[in-house]
Scaffold this motif. Structure first.
Motif: not given
Length: 305
Positions: A35-38, A80-85
């Motif tokens: 778990i890294t909370r990117l 996925t999601s975080a890297a898209r944003d």
């Protein structure tokens, strides 16, 4: 023999699966999660936090050692999601490539869901007959994927901008959340589900993949330690989901941390994840079947093909 690895970097965790294909079929060699909370603060700032990048790169360093030790030949890294944003995702791409020698692919929610659908359904079919149509749900940290179909090829669905980290950071500010915060979060979730185009009356089978679903199943099963074999294929009823959601939303994080199977990095956001699952459960006529097979299994299958 061919050895391949898949890495799935989501909003809350980064996961690794290493598998080997040989005369006897496909064999899993290593599967792990950090778990890294990117996605820390991405919903509010639109940028990766330096601390989140540092945690993720440390995990990549650990995974690089595993890949080298196991002699992995091919790697696919998806984000996925975080890297898209995130506006500063170039720093993320460069850091991962320096450590693992592979450029991350930011895959759209549709592809993410189809890979999860294929992994979950293939594993469930291997255990026995599965009633169709099937709904596969993946509640991540930043987004939730919902796909319905008779099989992976025909499955269609949506990626919704709601996840355990996103909902917690945007709405559930108190510890524990207040009734007003929960009502606001619920209205937001319901709005996205109502506009999703998913026919929630149709599925004959409902699968949940990913960390939120598996964490909730482990709590319902009252496991003293996390047991992947017992979680995989576990059934959770609507009533159990509703009751657990209410409990988790009423507890402070310090109490959630006392749950034996709760990972510290998930304790503060599991209440938000449970609320999302609850609002989906209340729309469906079938219980939740939890699957340990997910996007990683779909990625590995593709690499081995």
């Amino acid at each position: 023999m061919t050895r391949v690895a898949a890495v799935d970097c989501g909003t809350n965790s980064i996961r690794l699966l290493v598998s080997e294909a040989g005369p006897g079929g496909v064999r899993e060699l290593d599967r792990r999660l950090i778990i890294t909370r990117l996605g820390q603060g991405v919903d509010a700032t639109g940028e990766f936090h330096p601390d989140a990048l540092a945690r993720t790169f440390a995990a990549c360093d650990e995974y690089a050692i595993v890949l080298a030790d196991l002699g992995v030949e091919r790697v696919r890294f998806v984000a996925t999601s975080a890297a898209r944003d995130a506006g500063n995702r170039q720093a993320f791409f460069d850091g991962v490539e320096q450590r693992l020698g592979v450029r991350p692919e930011v895959i759209p929610g549709q592809e993410e869901a189809q890979l999860s659908f294929g992994g979950a359904v293939a594993a469930a079919t291997a255990r026995g007959v599965v009633a169709a149509p099937m709904l596969v749900m993946d509640v991540g940290g930043g987004s939730t994927e919902l796909f319905v179909g008779e099989d992976a090829a025909s499955a269609r669905g949506v990626s919704l901008d709601m996840g355990s980290v996103r909902i917690r950071e945007r709405f559930l500010h108190s510890d524990p959340p207040t009734a007003e915060e929960i009502a606001e979060a619920t209205a937001f979730i319901d709005g996205l589900l109502d506009a999703s185009g998913i026919d929630f009356a149709a599925p004959a089978t409902w699968f949940g993949v990913g960390g939120t679903a598996t964490a909730l199943a482990a709590i319902v099963l009252e496991l003293p330690v996390y047991d992947r074999a017992r979680v995989d294929g576990a059934t959770v009823t609507r009533e159990q989901i509703v009751a657990l959601s209410r409990t988790l939303l009423s507890w402070p994080v310090s109490r959630v941390l006392e749950i034996p199977t709760m990972a510290p990095g998930r304790a503060d956001v599991i209440c938000a994840g449970a609320l999302i699952v609850r609002r989906i459960a209340e729309r469906l006529p079938v219980p939740l079947t939890v699957s340990e097979a997910d996007i990683l299994d779909g990625l590995v299958a593709g690499l081995l093909r």
